[in-house]
Design a protein around this motif. Structure first.
Motif, mmCIF file in Angstrom:
data_model
loop_
_atom_site.group_PDB
_atom_site.id
_atom_site.type_symbol
_atom_site.label_atom_id
_atom_site.label_comp_id
_atom_site.label_asym_id
_atom_site.label_seq_id
_atom_site.Cartn_x
_atom_site.Cartn_y
_atom_site.Cartn_z
ATOM 1 N N CYS A 10 0.855 -1.190 0.000
ATOM 2 C CA CYS A 10 0.000 0.000 0.000
ATOM 3 C C CYS A 10 0.890 1.239 0.000
ATOM 4 O O CYS A 10 1.716 1.404 0.900
ATOM 5 C CB CYS A 10 -0.905 -0.006 1.226
ATOM 6 N N CYS A 12 0.037 4.150 0.547
ATOM 7 C CA CYS A 12 -0.414 5.131 1.545
ATOM 8 C C CYS A 12 0.158 4.821 2.920
ATOM 9 O O CYS A 12 0.707 5.695 3.577
ATOM 10 C CB CYS A 12 -1.928 5.161 1.554
ATOM 11 N N CYS A 13 0.048 3.558 3.376
ATOM 12 C CA CYS A 13 0.476 3.228 4.741
ATOM 13 C C CYS A 13 1.673 2.285 4.781
ATOM 14 O O CYS A 13 2.213 2.028 5.840
ATOM 15 C CB CYS A 13 -0.690 2.641 5.535
ATOM 16 N N CYS A 51 -4.479 0.011 -0.038
ATOM 17 C CA CYS A 51 -5.208 -1.033 0.683
ATOM 18 C C CYS A 51 -6.629 -0.561 1.002
ATOM 19 O O CYS A 51 -6.927 0.626 0.915
ATOM 20 C CB CYS A 51 -4.460 -1.442 1.950
ATOM 21 N N CYS A 54 -7.010 2.241 3.710
ATOM 22 C CA CYS A 54 -6.619 3.577 3.251
ATOM 23 C C CYS A 54 -7.598 4.089 2.205
ATOM 24 O O CYS A 54 -7.882 5.289 2.149
ATOM 25 C CB CYS A 54 -5.201 3.551 2.683
HETATM 26 ZN ZN LIG Z 1 -2.892 1.312 3.368
#
Ligand SMILES: [Zn+2]
Length: 75
Positions: A10, A12-13, A51, A54
């Motif tokens: 992911c 984002c995270c 994911c 997110c």
């Molecule tokens: Zn994520």
């Protein structure tokens, strides 16, 4: 060969979503965009994976909510 290349992470995270060779452990959003002439990124392809957690956080920030269509299975 770097092992990172085989994993879906992911953006984002940073969570590992799954392996590209196998079946992903969970659902995720894959975005691939080829930017064109009218963008500032002409000729560039950008891609990322997000994911589900997110994704949910992301779409909550939208001014207009995403459209949800119930998928009906016809037997
Ligand atoms: Zn994520």
């Amino acid at each position: 060969m770097k092992t990172e290349d085989k994993r879906i992470i992911c953006n984002c995270c940073g969570k590992v979503i799954g392996e590209k060779a196998g079946i992903p452990r969970e659902e995720f959003l894959h975005v691939e965009k080829e930017w064109g002439y009218f963008s500032g990124k002409d000729g560039e392809i950008q891609e990322f994976d997000i994911c589900e957690t997110c994704y949910d956080k992301w779409v909550k920030n939208f001014q207009i909510p995403v459209r949800t269509i119930e998928v009906t299975e016809f037997v």
